[in-house]
Scaffold this motif. Structure first.
Motif, mmCIF file in Angstrom:
data_model
loop_
_atom_site.group_PDB
_atom_site.id
_atom_site.type_symbol
_atom_site.label_atom_id
_atom_site.label_comp_id
_atom_site.label_asym_id
_atom_site.label_seq_id
_atom_site.Cartn_x
_atom_site.Cartn_y
_atom_site.Cartn_z
ATOM 1 N N ALA A 45 -15.360 -6.635 -10.337
ATOM 2 C CA ALA A 45 -15.103 -5.522 -9.410
ATOM 3 C C ALA A 45 -14.079 -5.920 -8.859
ATOM 4 N N VAL A 46 -13.933 -7.065 -8.149
ATOM 5 C CA VAL A 46 -12.625 -7.173 -7.517
ATOM 6 C C VAL A 46 -11.435 -7.275 -8.379
ATOM 7 N N TYR A 102 -4.588 -1.701 -8.412
ATOM 8 C CA TYR A 102 -3.708 -1.693 -7.649
ATOM 9 C C TYR A 102 -2.351 -2.264 -8.315
ATOM 10 N N ALA A 139 -11.933 -6.007 0.131
ATOM 11 C CA ALA A 139 -11.026 -4.934 0.849
ATOM 12 C C ALA A 139 -10.737 -5.410 2.379
ATOM 13 N N LEU A 182 -10.208 -3.926 -9.152
ATOM 14 C CA LEU A 182 -9.659 -3.388 -8.053
ATOM 15 C C LEU A 182 -8.084 -3.672 -8.100
ATOM 16 N N CYS A 183 -7.760 -5.162 -8.269
ATOM 17 C CA CYS A 183 -6.466 -5.620 -8.408
ATOM 18 C C CYS A 183 -5.709 -5.141 -9.446
ATOM 19 N N LEU A 200 -16.761 -5.789 -3.236
ATOM 20 C CA LEU A 200 -15.808 -5.084 -2.795
ATOM 21 C C LEU A 200 -15.418 -4.975 -1.563
ATOM 22 N N LEU A 203 -3.568 -8.426 -2.254
ATOM 23 C CA LEU A 203 -4.720 -8.257 -3.174
ATOM 24 C C LEU A 203 -4.373 -9.406 -4.395
ATOM 25 N N TRP A 243 -22.095 -6.799 -6.213
ATOM 26 C CA TRP A 243 -20.654 -6.229 -6.268
ATOM 27 C C TRP A 243 -20.263 -5.214 -5.308
#
Length: 384
Positions: free
Chosen positions: A274-275, A282, A222, A278-279, A218, A197, A214
């Motif tokens: 949003a991404v 993570y 993914a 997420l990154c 995501l 990612l 969004w």
């Protein structure tokens, strides 16, 4: 004495105590130390500090800014942090009376101020914004938004608005970073994309979010990360397609194709945000696991891993997400607009490279106290 004034005084005293603990966070978090154990001690001679050494402001003044035991100088920043926190907590209690807004909402704003102050001090020292401050701030902002705040007037955003604020805050900074680094690379593709990612997936989220929102961004990110995992390598996503496609989308929108341009920009920013979050989560989890396995592994890895030019640090992305979670997207936009000239002014004043985090924090404080008034003035000025 009125109840509101009494609560302002109590808030100021509480702020002094929190400011003392903030100094502990500023010192220990960058060094990976436990924030509770061992108890407070002199950083020079390691002598444990007695309660009389820990009275906010007064201990530093009575000791002449020196350690009681080794006489080493104590930085003036310690009483400054304590004093600023006390003043800010009192100001929040004064601007947002607890009898009107309840206890929980002003407490949330006080917590936000502490996160901003601690993060700024660490950023000035290390040019890094720790995940323990930024991503924890995102989580806390969403928790406060989900709780019933009480009071006759709602001060904090609702949970859906807090989610939108966090995504929008992350998105607006990461968009500047994406476009800025693309220009710095003279529109060449990234040489060192992250696995599985990273910025390629964020760029994809920007484009997909512009058209589909969004949640779809995501899903697309993914799926891209899943392809990387299956292939055991980074499968390139050309930025000419994602970032170039986003610019083309804006052109099409302005010509009447697809969502109107303001809606498209908002969806693109929340998609990229949003991404990006997420990154962020993570990478945070991955770094914690690496630290448990091998101490200092993260620092060694960062020193050895080559990277592409960066227009803005990713810590700024996560800090804006935390601001958005506490204040909502409109006040977050005010914070960013205020932060840009503040950052330029600071850089010109001091004539050297400075982190952008403190400017974002200052912009957030402006939005915290005056955001609704500035938004109302702008709407009246533009007739919106």
């Amino acid at each position: 004495m009125s109840l509101d004034l009494l609560l302002v005084i109590f808030a100021g005293i509480f702020g002094l105590l929190v400011g003392s603990f903030s100094n502990v966070l500023i010192w220990r978090i960058p060094r990976g130390e436990n924030i509770a154990f061992p108890p407070s001690h002199c950083p020079n001679c390691d002598h444990p500090l007695a309660p009389k050494d820990l009275v906010p402001l007064f201990s530093w003044l009575s000791l002449g800014g020196k350690c009681r035991y080794c006489k080493a100088p104590i930085k003036p920043r310690y009483p400054v942090i304590e004093g600023l926190t006390g003043l800010a907590y009192a100001a929040i209690a004064l601007a947002f009376p607890l009898t009107t807004y309840g206890l929980l909402a002003p407490l949330g704003l006080m917590l936000l101020f502490t996160l901003l102050l601690v993060g700024s001090a660490i950023d000035l020292d290390t040019f890094q914004l720790p995940d323990e401050i930024t991503l924890t701030g995102v989580i806390l902002g969403l928790i406060f938004a989900a709780l019933p705040t009480g009071g006759m007037t709602r001060l904090l955003p609702t949970l859906p608005n807090a989610v939108e604020g966090a995504l929008f805050g992350a998105g607006i900074v990461v968009l500047v970073s994406l476009l800025g680094s693309w220009v710095m690379r003279r529109f060449r593709e990234r040489r060192f994309p992250e696995f599985p990612l990273g910025y390629q997936q964020i760029s994809l989220g920007l484009l997909v979010g512009a058209w589909l929102g969004w949640p779809a961004a995501l899903v697309a990110a993914a799926l891209s990360a899943g392809v990387n995992v299956v292939a055991k390598k980074v499968v390139p996503i050309p930025e000419l397609a994602t970032l170039g496609g986003f610019v083309l989308s804006l052109v099409l929108s302005s010509a009447g194709t697809g969502p109107n341009i303001l809606s498209m920009v908002n969806m693109a920013l929340t998609g990229a945000g949003a991404v990006a979050l997420l990154c962020g989560f993570y990478w945070w989890i991955h770094s914690l696991q690496s630290r448990r396995k091998t101490p200092n592994a993260e620092a060694d890895s960062a020193a050895e891993t080559p990277s592409d030019p960066v227009a803005m640090g990713f810590g700024d992305v996560k800090l804006m997400a935390a601001i958005g979670a506490f204040l909502g997207w409109q006040a977050t936009l005010v914070a960013f607009v205020a932060a840009v000239p503040l950052g330029l002014l600071l850089a010109l004043t001091f004539g050297k490279k400075l982190p952008f985090g403190p400017a974002l924090a200052a912009g957030a404080v402006i939005a915290l106290f005056w955001g609704p008034h500035l938004i109302a003035w702008y709407r009246g000025f533009t007739g919106m």
